[in-house]
Motif scaffolding. Structure first.
Motif, PDB file in Angstrom:
ATOM      1  N   ASP A  94       0.930  -1.352   0.013  1.00 16.34           N
ATOM      2  CA  ASP A  94       0.173   0.043  -0.036  1.00 16.34           C
ATOM      3  C   ASP A  94       0.951   1.361  -0.042  1.00 16.34           C
ATOM      4  OD1 ASP A  94      -1.446   2.097   0.705  1.00 16.34           O
ATOM      5  OD2 ASP A  94      -2.853   0.877   1.655  1.00 16.34           O
ATOM      6  N   ILE A  95       1.172   1.731  -1.061  1.00 18.67           N
ATOM      7  CA  ILE A  95       2.091   3.039  -1.105  1.00 18.67           C
ATOM      8  C   ILE A  95       1.562   4.225  -0.512  1.00 18.67           C
ATOM      9  CG2 ILE A  95       3.069   2.125  -3.233  1.00 18.67           C
ATOM     10  CD1 ILE A  95       1.586   4.164  -4.865  1.00 18.67           C
ATOM     11  N   THR A  96       0.346   4.420  -0.325  1.00 19.65           N
ATOM     12  CA  THR A  96      -0.150   5.586   0.421  1.00 19.65           C
ATOM     13  C   THR A  96       0.191   5.473   1.849  1.00 19.65           C
ATOM     14  OG1 THR A  96      -1.704   6.012  -1.290  1.00 19.65           O
ATOM     15  CG2 THR A  96      -2.121   7.123   0.790  1.00 19.65           C
ATOM     16  N   GLU A  97      -0.115   4.078   2.227  1.00 21.45           N
ATOM     17  CA  GLU A  97      -0.342   4.159   3.633  1.00 21.45           C
ATOM     18  C   GLU A  97       1.408   3.976   4.212  1.00 21.45           C
ATOM     19  OE1 GLU A  97      -0.872   0.387   7.129  1.00 21.45           O
ATOM     20  OE2 GLU A  97      -2.321   0.865   5.335  1.00 21.45           O
ATOM     21  N   ARG A  98       2.277   3.432   3.233  1.00 24.10           N
ATOM     22  CA  ARG A  98       3.704   3.151   3.625  1.00 24.10           C
ATOM     23  C   ARG A  98       4.645   4.512   3.161  1.00 24.10           C
ATOM     24  NH1 ARG A  98       5.451  -2.231   3.085  1.00 24.10           N
ATOM     25  NH2 ARG A  98       7.436  -1.482   3.267  1.00 24.10           N
ATOM     26  N   GLY A  99       4.160   5.722   2.767  1.00 21.51           N
ATOM     27  CA  GLY A  99       4.584   6.817   2.251  1.00 21.51           C
ATOM     28  C   GLY A  99       5.366   6.986   1.106  1.00 21.51           C
ATOM     29  N   PHE A 100       5.123   6.023  -0.001  1.00 14.48           N
ATOM     30  CA  PHE A 100       5.773   5.866  -1.059  1.00 14.48           C
ATOM     31  C   PHE A 100       5.245   6.982  -2.018  1.00 14.48           C
ATOM     32  CE2 PHE A 100       6.925   1.841   0.307  1.00 14.48           C
ATOM     33  CZ  PHE A 100       8.234   1.899   0.406  1.00 14.48           C
ATOM     34  N   ASP A 101       5.803   7.775  -3.045  1.00 19.08           N
ATOM     35  CA  ASP A 101       5.504   8.610  -3.767  1.00 19.08           C
ATOM     36  C   ASP A 101       4.760   7.833  -5.092  1.00 19.08           C
ATOM     37  OD1 ASP A 101       6.204  11.147  -2.799  1.00 19.08           O
ATOM     38  OD2 ASP A 101       8.054  10.118  -2.975  1.00 19.08           O
ATOM     39  N   ALA A 102       5.477   6.574  -5.477  1.00 19.92           N
ATOM     40  CA  ALA A 102       4.910   5.759  -6.482  1.00 19.92           C
ATOM     41  C   ALA A 102       5.387   4.558  -6.413  1.00 19.92           C
ATOM     42  CB  ALA A 102       5.340   6.297  -7.830  1.00 19.92           C
ATOM     43  N   GLY A 103       4.834   3.450  -7.225  1.00 16.02           N
ATOM     44  CA  GLY A 103       5.481   2.033  -7.096  1.00 16.02           C
ATOM     45  C   GLY A 103       5.241   1.458  -8.825  1.00 16.02           C
ATOM     46  N   ILE A 104       6.133   0.638  -8.796  1.00 11.26           N
ATOM     47  CA  ILE A 104       6.207  -0.201  -9.895  1.00 11.26           C
ATOM     48  C   ILE A 104       5.762  -1.660  -9.812  1.00 11.26           C
ATOM     49  CG2 ILE A 104       7.568  -0.967 -11.914  1.00 11.26           C
ATOM     50  CD1 ILE A 104       9.121   1.348 -11.483  1.00 11.26           C
ATOM     51  N   ALA A 136      -3.688  10.042  -7.839  1.00 19.22           N
ATOM     52  CA  ALA A 136      -4.008  11.129  -8.674  1.00 19.22           C
ATOM     53  C   ALA A 136      -3.385  12.484  -8.193  1.00 19.22           C
ATOM     54  CB  ALA A 136      -5.505  11.445  -8.634  1.00 19.22           C
ATOM     55  N   LYS A 137      -3.167  12.595  -6.735  1.00 20.33           N
ATOM     56  CA  LYS A 137      -2.998  13.874  -6.360  1.00 20.33           C
ATOM     57  C   LYS A 137      -1.239  14.119  -6.260  1.00 20.33           C
ATOM     58  CE  LYS A 137      -2.546  12.080  -1.478  1.00 20.33           C
ATOM     59  NZ  LYS A 137      -2.929  12.171  -0.114  1.00 20.33           N
ATOM     60  N   ALA A 138      -0.815  12.748  -6.474  1.00 18.35           N
ATOM     61  CA  ALA A 138       0.799  12.836  -6.226  1.00 18.35           C
ATOM     62  C   ALA A 138       1.329  13.535  -7.940  1.00 18.35           C
ATOM     63  CB  ALA A 138       1.277  11.454  -6.316  1.00 18.35           C
ATOM     64  N   GLN A 139       0.593  13.287  -8.762  1.00 21.64           N
ATOM     65  CA  GLN A 139       1.224  13.770 -10.052  1.00 21.64           C
ATOM     66  C   GLN A 139       1.536  15.439 -10.185  1.00 21.64           C
ATOM     67  OE1 GLN A 139      -1.681  13.104 -13.190  1.00 21.64           O
ATOM     68  NE2 GLN A 139      -3.399  13.515 -11.918  1.00 21.64           N
ATOM     69  N   THR A 140       1.116  16.007  -9.197  1.00 23.81           N
ATOM     70  CA  THR A 140       1.357  17.526  -9.081  1.00 23.81           C
ATOM     71  C   THR A 140       2.742  17.947  -8.784  1.00 23.81           C
ATOM     72  OG1 THR A 140       0.398  17.661  -7.100  1.00 23.81           O
ATOM     73  CG2 THR A 140      -1.136  18.089  -8.709  1.00 23.81           C
ATOM     74  N   GLN A 141       3.337  16.675  -7.850  1.00 23.48           N
ATOM     75  CA  GLN A 141       4.723  16.941  -7.682  1.00 23.48           C
ATOM     76  C   GLN A 141       5.755  17.030  -8.613  1.00 23.48           C
ATOM     77  OE1 GLN A 141       5.723  14.334  -3.998  1.00 23.48           O
ATOM     78  NE2 GLN A 141       3.938  13.474  -4.701  1.00 23.48           N
ATOM     79  N   PRO A 142       6.434  18.119  -8.697  1.00 26.60           N
ATOM     80  CA  PRO A 142       7.544  18.292  -9.683  1.00 26.60           C
ATOM     81  C   PRO A 142       8.503  16.969  -9.878  1.00 26.60           C
ATOM     82  CG  PRO A 142       7.306  20.257  -8.714  1.00 26.60           C
ATOM     83  CD  PRO A 142       6.518  19.327  -7.857  1.00 26.60           C
ATOM     84  N   LYS A 143       8.889  16.629  -8.570  1.00 22.99           N
ATOM     85  CA  LYS A 143      10.018  15.505  -8.781  1.00 22.99           C
ATOM     86  C   LYS A 143       9.289  14.275  -9.298  1.00 22.99           C
ATOM     87  CE  LYS A 143       8.272  13.836  -4.047  1.00 22.99           C
ATOM     88  NZ  LYS A 143       8.626  13.624  -2.768  1.00 22.99           N
ATOM     89  N   LEU A 144       7.864  13.828  -9.138  1.00 18.62           N
ATOM     90  CA  LEU A 144       7.282  12.758  -9.789  1.00 18.62           C
ATOM     91  C   LEU A 144       7.068  12.860 -11.195  1.00 18.62           C
ATOM     92  CD1 LEU A 144       6.306   9.849  -9.429  1.00 18.62           C
ATOM     93  CD2 LEU A 144       3.814  10.703  -8.885  1.00 18.62           C
ATOM     94  N   ARG A 145       6.689  14.193 -11.622  1.00 13.54           N
ATOM     95  CA  ARG A 145       6.475  14.394 -13.010  1.00 13.54           C
ATOM     96  C   ARG A 145       7.821  14.344 -13.688  1.00 13.54           C
ATOM     97  NH1 ARG A 145       3.372  19.131 -11.454  1.00 13.54           N
ATOM     98  NH2 ARG A 145       5.266  20.559 -12.209  1.00 13.54           N
ATOM     99  N   ALA A 146       8.734  14.744 -13.028  1.00 15.13           N
ATOM    100  CA  ALA A 146      10.259  14.667 -13.616  1.00 15.13           C
ATOM    101  C   ALA A 146      10.595  13.236 -14.202  1.00 15.13           C
ATOM    102  CB  ALA A 146      11.387  15.259 -12.939  1.00 15.13           C
ATOM    103  N   PHE A 147      10.242  12.379 -13.004  1.00 11.67           N
ATOM    104  CA  PHE A 147      10.551  11.063 -13.158  1.00 11.67           C
ATOM    105  C   PHE A 147       9.748  10.351 -14.398  1.00 11.67           C
ATOM    106  CE2 PHE A 147      10.403   6.522 -12.198  1.00 11.67           C
ATOM    107  CZ  PHE A 147      11.806   6.168 -11.811  1.00 11.67           C
ATOM    108  N   LEU A 148       8.412  10.604 -14.248  1.00  7.68           N
ATOM    109  CA  LEU A 148       7.568  10.093 -15.203  1.00  7.68           C
ATOM    110  C   LEU A 148       7.959  10.380 -16.693  1.00  7.68           C
ATOM    111  CD1 LEU A 148       4.100  10.786 -13.691  1.00  7.68           C
ATOM    112  CD2 LEU A 148       5.168   8.703 -14.157  1.00  7.68           C
TER     113      LEU A 148
END
Length: 302
Positions: A135-145, A278-290
């Motif tokens: 559970d990436i939200t509960e465990r504090g991850f920004d994203a998972g694969i 969905a809310k995480a995609q506003t993070q610049p760090k995640l957008r850069a990774f994507l």
């Protein structure tokens, strides 16, 4: 303000994360005594003990664990709000936490991370390798694969690889000694390297297709593991047959260390996807990774 409901929360979250007052103090840049005082003050206000302290370890009480589960998402929201200010600087920064299965390392992370770190040196990447469902939200991850079919429906998912075809593989030495199965039923006379799900503990039954129908076989075997890489290595060593995604054994098959059997009976499933709330995609760090991941995917197709 002694009645400020936010007093002590930073220290509480740091201790809950580090499970150490000293480590928590180092994490937030204060003294261990300041952390202890803040926690004592918070426990006094709440009227409950949040941590059990011994000379060796610090652990959450039942009340502390329940409190953490409610506070952590709110703290994450606040942290995200501050991080959004980075948009004004147009420079992604911060700590990007990813949960990935082992098979994603050679297929995605090894080709991607060197380029990402060079392009975005202000983003620190923390990778947790875990084949179990997380559970990436509960465990504090920004994203998972994960493989596409294993992703929760309320997540946004972006494809990273082509679809997966499952394969049964063995070493040339194994087939020389035991022969080659011609049908899924033949596997009952072979030796499997069995896989146990890290989360549920169940043994995976090998899945096949025949004439549009699904069937599964509980293949016998004296070795059981819960790690995909060990499946590959033990199959290469001739211990038995393994059931794996084709992406994870492509190099070994090309090099001749493993050979495939039962191809007409093997199913396909969605490939690897990166997923996030969905809310995480506003993070610049995640957008850069994507963006970097999308570039890697395009290059893989060309």
């Amino acid at each position: 303000m002694t009645n400020d409901p936010f007093n002590g929360l930073r220290e509480f979250l740091a201790v809950a994360e580090a499970r150490s007052f000293t480590a928590a103090a180092s994490l937030i840049g204060v003294t261990p005594n300041a952390v202890s005082q803040a926690i004592r003050s918070l426990e006094t206000r709440l009227g409950l003990q949040l941590f059990v302290r011994t000379t060796r370890r610090v652990a959450l009480t039942e009340a502390g664990d329940a409190f953490l589960k409610r506070v952590r998402p709110a703290a994450s929201e606040i942290a995200d709000a501050y991080e959004l200010l980075g948009d004004f600087r147009k420079r992604p920064r911060g700590n990007l936490k990813l949960s990935v299965p082992r098979m994603a390392i050679p297929l995605v992370l090894t080709p991607l991370l060197p380029h990402f770190r060079k392009a975005y040196p202000d983003v620190q990447v923390e990778v947790s390798v875990d084949d179990a469902a997380v559970d990436i939200t509960e465990r504090g991850f920004d994203a998972g694969i994960r493989i596409g079919e294993a992703i929760e429906k309320d997540m946004i998912a972006v494809r990273l690889t082509a679809d997966i075809t499952w394969v049964v593989v063995g070493s040339p030495a194994y087939f020389l000694k035991r022969g080659r199965p011609q049908t899924p039923e033949d596997l009952t006379r072979h030796e499997a390297i069995r896989y146990r799900y890290p989360g549920s503990g169940a043994i995976y039954r090998w899945e096949f297709e025949r004439d549009g129908r699904d069937l599964s076989v509980d293949v016998p075997g004296g070795l059981t593991v819960n790690d995909f890489q060990m499946l590959v290595e033990m199959a290469e060593a001739g211990v038995g047959l393994a059931y794996l995604p084709d992406l994870s054994v492509r190099a070994a098959v090309t090099a001749g260390r493993l050979e495939q059997v039962l191809a007409p009976f093997l199913p396909s499933s969605p490939g690897l996807f990166i997923y996030f709330p969905a809310k995480a995609q506003t993070q610049p760090k995640l957008r850069a990774f994507l963006d970097q991941a999308a570039r890697l995917t395009r290059e893989g197709k060309s």
